[in-house]
Design an enzyme around this catalytic site. Structure first.
Site, PDB file in Angstrom:
ATOM      1  N   ASP A 107       0.868  -1.179   0.000  1.00 41.82           N
ATOM      2  CA  ASP A 107       0.000   0.000   0.000  1.00 41.82           C
ATOM      3  C   ASP A 107       0.908   1.233   0.000  1.00 41.82           C
ATOM      4  O   ASP A 107       1.766   1.369   0.884  1.00 41.82           O
ATOM      5  CB  ASP A 107      -0.856  -0.046   1.287  1.00 41.82           C
ATOM      6  CG  ASP A 107      -2.177   0.664   1.148  1.00 41.82           C
ATOM      7  OD1 ASP A 107      -2.192   1.763   0.567  1.00 41.82           O
ATOM      8  OD2 ASP A 107      -3.183   0.141   1.650  1.00 41.82           O
ATOM      9  N   ASP A 209      -2.930   4.894  -2.261  1.00 37.55           N
ATOM     10  CA  ASP A 209      -3.935   5.448  -1.362  1.00 37.55           C
ATOM     11  C   ASP A 209      -4.317   6.887  -1.731  1.00 37.55           C
ATOM     12  O   ASP A 209      -3.444   7.689  -2.083  1.00 37.55           O
ATOM     13  CB  ASP A 209      -3.321   5.451   0.055  1.00 37.55           C
ATOM     14  CG  ASP A 209      -4.265   5.960   1.118  1.00 37.55           C
ATOM     15  OD1 ASP A 209      -5.220   5.253   1.436  1.00 37.55           O
ATOM     16  OD2 ASP A 209      -4.047   7.093   1.621  1.00 37.55           O
ATOM     17  N   GLU A 272      -6.772   3.584  -5.385  1.00 34.01           N
ATOM     18  CA  GLU A 272      -8.018   3.962  -4.728  1.00 34.01           C
ATOM     19  C   GLU A 272      -8.547   5.181  -5.482  1.00 34.01           C
ATOM     20  O   GLU A 272      -7.787   6.104  -5.769  1.00 34.01           O
ATOM     21  CB  GLU A 272      -7.739   4.329  -3.266  1.00 34.01           C
ATOM     22  CG  GLU A 272      -9.000   4.492  -2.472  1.00 34.01           C
ATOM     23  CD  GLU A 272      -8.780   5.139  -1.097  1.00 34.01           C
ATOM     24  OE1 GLU A 272      -9.592   4.879  -0.215  1.00 34.01           O
ATOM     25  OE2 GLU A 272      -7.810   5.912  -0.928  1.00 34.01           O
ATOM     26  N   HIS A 334     -11.318  -2.085   4.396  1.00 30.95           N
ATOM     27  CA  HIS A 334     -11.144  -1.675   5.793  1.00 30.95           C
ATOM     28  C   HIS A 334     -11.802  -0.331   6.089  1.00 30.95           C
ATOM     29  O   HIS A 334     -11.668   0.180   7.193  1.00 30.95           O
ATOM     30  CB  HIS A 334      -9.643  -1.600   6.093  1.00 30.95           C
ATOM     31  CG  HIS A 334      -8.945  -0.581   5.236  1.00 30.95           C
ATOM     32  ND1 HIS A 334      -8.866  -0.691   3.850  1.00 30.95           N
ATOM     33  CD2 HIS A 334      -8.334   0.570   5.537  1.00 30.95           C
ATOM     34  CE1 HIS A 334      -8.231   0.343   3.370  1.00 30.95           C
ATOM     35  NE2 HIS A 334      -7.891   1.126   4.374  1.00 30.95           N
ATOM     36  N   ASP A 335     -12.465   0.268   5.099  1.00 28.79           N
ATOM     37  CA  ASP A 335     -13.081   1.584   5.291  1.00 28.79           C
ATOM     38  C   ASP A 335     -14.599   1.535   5.279  1.00 28.79           C
ATOM     39  O   ASP A 335     -15.244   2.584   5.356  1.00 28.79           O
ATOM     40  CB  ASP A 335     -12.632   2.538   4.163  1.00 28.79           C
ATOM     41  CG  ASP A 335     -11.166   2.912   4.267  1.00 28.79           C
ATOM     42  OD1 ASP A 335     -10.635   2.936   5.389  1.00 28.79           O
ATOM     43  OD2 ASP A 335     -10.555   3.176   3.218  1.00 28.79           O
TER      44      ASP A 335
HETATM   45  C1  NOJ Z   1      -7.841   5.752   2.418  1.00 34.63           C
HETATM   46  C2  NOJ Z   1      -7.536   4.575   3.288  1.00 34.63           C
HETATM   47  O1  NOJ Z   1      -8.157   3.433   2.757  1.00 34.63           O
HETATM   48  C3  NOJ Z   1      -8.017   4.936   4.677  1.00 34.63           C
HETATM   49  O2  NOJ Z   1      -8.006   3.823   5.538  1.00 34.63           O
HETATM   50  C4  NOJ Z   1      -7.157   6.047   5.187  1.00 34.63           C
HETATM   51  O3  NOJ Z   1      -7.659   6.463   6.449  1.00 34.63           O
HETATM   52  C5  NOJ Z   1      -7.193   7.254   4.226  1.00 34.63           C
HETATM   53  N1  NOJ Z   1      -7.046   6.870   2.857  1.00 34.63           N
HETATM   54  C6  NOJ Z   1      -6.082   8.204   4.551  1.00 34.63           C
HETATM   55  O4  NOJ Z   1      -4.846   7.638   4.198  1.00 34.63           O
END
Ligand code: NOJ
Length: 537
Positions: A107, A209, A272, A334-335
């Site tokens: 990542d 990310d 992402e 995970h979000d």
């Molecule tokens: C996206 C990530 O998936 C998330 O977990 C993170 O908090 C934010 N970007 C900031 O890096």
């Protein structure tokens, strides 16, 4: 019946036929007894992943970090957090994975570093420091207030005052995550070199990310209010991030990063994205295809579990894919709350049936293969900073990050001590060991489904044809390649549905049903929430 023909199916790259699996490393397997997962833990579980049948593992950040955002605040881009292991252990993980034909994806967090990164410590040490311009510093307004109305994705202003140097610095996320200044070529070079560090070590690719925040409009204008009902409002925002996300220069940086990947053989570039709608994904593929190989498609993840909605999203996406662009789908990470919780457990296997039979690369989230659900965490016990900052909304991400459930022993076999997040109450029955022993478990359902995907090229590169009109609450499609002719039929509703396939085939046999039913013949009844994969003549 509309058909889509995947392009260039003769020379597919490894990632086009792969099943990806996301590991949230803090929660996968602890090997030291500190209650937090680590790299040796992952190594010890590689055979489980081989048995599951996946091809590539994406591991959320494992780099040194004060963990303000659980690793998404990196204080050294070229090392491993001691809590997870060290570079030697990482190299062993790579070797052990590659020996088993598993790819390792890391990542990359380019938008921001930790406020403890030496670059930021230097940058904030004085206004004339050589690294001052590596971050985004602005004067206060004459009344001392923030430079503009920009807000952090995690709530509160996007600006934090630095007493020593009497300026504000910008952060799209937490104050502990200052944004790097990607308009500075020195930053670009340093970050590209960080990518090279890992790619040279043999890493098979990166998930990048928060790229959408990488460049801010250089006018530093105020953002306008959100449109009611918009995507941004859904995420709890009151302002539309017009000047803070997806600036045109950001796409140029996607292309430049891509060139770094292209210095190496067979690496995959995953990003992402912000997916307001599927058309927004197209620029991330690049023109022509010089951007992401896999711009994560979150459109289904944000959609209701409703057959016409899913049908519409799929058609819209396949209709506009650029020539040669390969689709992908994500249903969990995970979000976002786990889909077994979002859509109700009864639909859980159908989600897997969809994800693993569509034309497009599936990315699975650890534990979904067991049917893991969210673990309720009261507001007072939240540890996710986003959840803490926004106590009014359902924004905390702890519930979907709880430890993997391996067996019925204390702490689910994840750790020998108190885990960093609570283990789900149901771990004694919902765990890998118990599910392996039960022929009709969700885990065995996933294993069979992934195996079918691997053994039927039609499922990864076959033509895709919507079969509309079979009945309400149904979504059906054909996947065809060579002499393989498969039909997927999903019942999204609470009612049984009679199915008549006489116009399609003279015979159908079930390869897999979410309910482990064995339908055959051209007419049968799908139970509520049942989905099937059928072999047609
Ligand atoms: C996206 C990530 O998936 C998330 O977990 C993170 O908090 C934010 N970007 C900031 O890096």
């Amino acid at each position: 019946m509309k058909t889509y023909h995947p392009h260039g199916t003769q020379n597919l790259k490894w990632w086009q036929t792969a099943v990806f699996y996301q590991i949230y490393p803090r929660s996968f397997q602890d090997s030291t007894g500190d209650g937090i997962g680590d790299l040796n833990g992952i190594i010890n579980r590689l055979d489980y992943l081989v048995d599951l049948g996946i091809n590539a593992i994406w591991i959320s950040p494992i780099f040194p970090s004060p963990m303000a955002d659980f690793g998404y605040d990196v204080s050294d881009y070229c090392d491993i957090h001691p809590m997870f292991g060290d570079l030697e252990t990482f190299d062993r993980l790579l070797d052990e994975a590659h020996t088993r034909n598993l790819k390792i994806i890391l990542d990359f967090v380019p938008n921001h570093s930790s406020n403890q990164h030496p670059w930021f410590l230097e940058s904030r040490s004085s206004r004339d420091n050589a690294k001052r311009n590596w971050y985004i510093w602005r004067d206060a307004k004459p009344d001392g207030s923030v430079p503009n109305n920009w807000v952090s994705m995690f709530g509160g202003p996007a600006w934090t005052w630095d007493e020593k140097t009497q300026q504000y610095y910008m952060h799209s996320f937490l104050p502990e995550q200052p944004d790097l200044n990607w308009r500075n070529p020195e930053v670009v070079e340093a970050m590209h070199n960080a990518l090279r560090f890992w790619l040279q070590r043999g890493v098979d690719g990166f998930r990048v990310d928060a790229i959408l925040c990488l460049i801010k409009h250089d006018s530093f204008q105020d953002n306008p209010p959100v449109t009611p009902g918009s995507y941004w409002e859904m995420w709890g925002h009151t302002l539309e991030p017009r000047y803070t996300v997806e600036q045109p220069e950001m796409f140029e940086h996607v292309r430049l990063m891509r060139r770094v990947f292209d210095e190496f053989e067979e690496r995959v570039h995953i990003g992402e994205t912000g997916t307001v709608d599927v058309s927004g994904l197209i620029p991330y593929y690049g023109r022509p295809l010089d951007g992401y190989d896999i711009p994560f498609n979150f459109k289904l993840l944000h959609a209701d579990w409703h057959a016409p909605t899913v049908r519409q999203i799929l058609g819209d996406y396949y209709d506009i894919l650029p020539a040669g662009g390969w689709p992908n789908f994500v249903y969990g990470n995970h979000d976002i709350h786990r889909f077994a919780t979002r859509y109700g457990y009864k639909n859980h296997r159908s989600v897997a049936m969809l994800l693993l039979t569509l034309w497009g690369i599936p990315t699975l989230y650890y534990g979904d293969e067991l049917g893991m659900e969210d673990v309720f965490i009261p507001v007072a016990q939240r540890i996710d900073p986003w959840g803490i900052n926004m106590p009014e909304g359902d924004f905390g991400r702890d519930p979907e990050r709880t430890p993997m459930q391996w067996d019925a022993s204390p702490h689910a076999g994840f750790t020998s001590s108190e885990p960093w997040l609570p283990v789900a109450d149901d771990y004694q029955t919902r765990n890998v060991a118990a599910e392996l022993a039960d022929k009709q478990s969700t885990l065995n359902f996933y294993k069979t489904l992934i195996q079918l995907r691997r053994s039927h090229p039609a499922l990864h590169n076959g033509a895709f044809t919507f079969v509309d009109g079979l009945g309400d609450d149904l979504l059906a499609y054909l996947r065809e390649a060579g002499d393989q002719r498969l039909l997927v039929c999903l019942n999204f509703g609470d009612q049984s549905r009679p199915i008549d396939l006489n116009h399609l085939t003279s015979s159908a046999e079930t390869l897999l049903s979410t309910h482990f039913n064995a339908h055959s013949g051209t007419t049968f009844t799908l139970q509520p929430h049942e989905s099937v994969l059928l072999q047609l003549k």
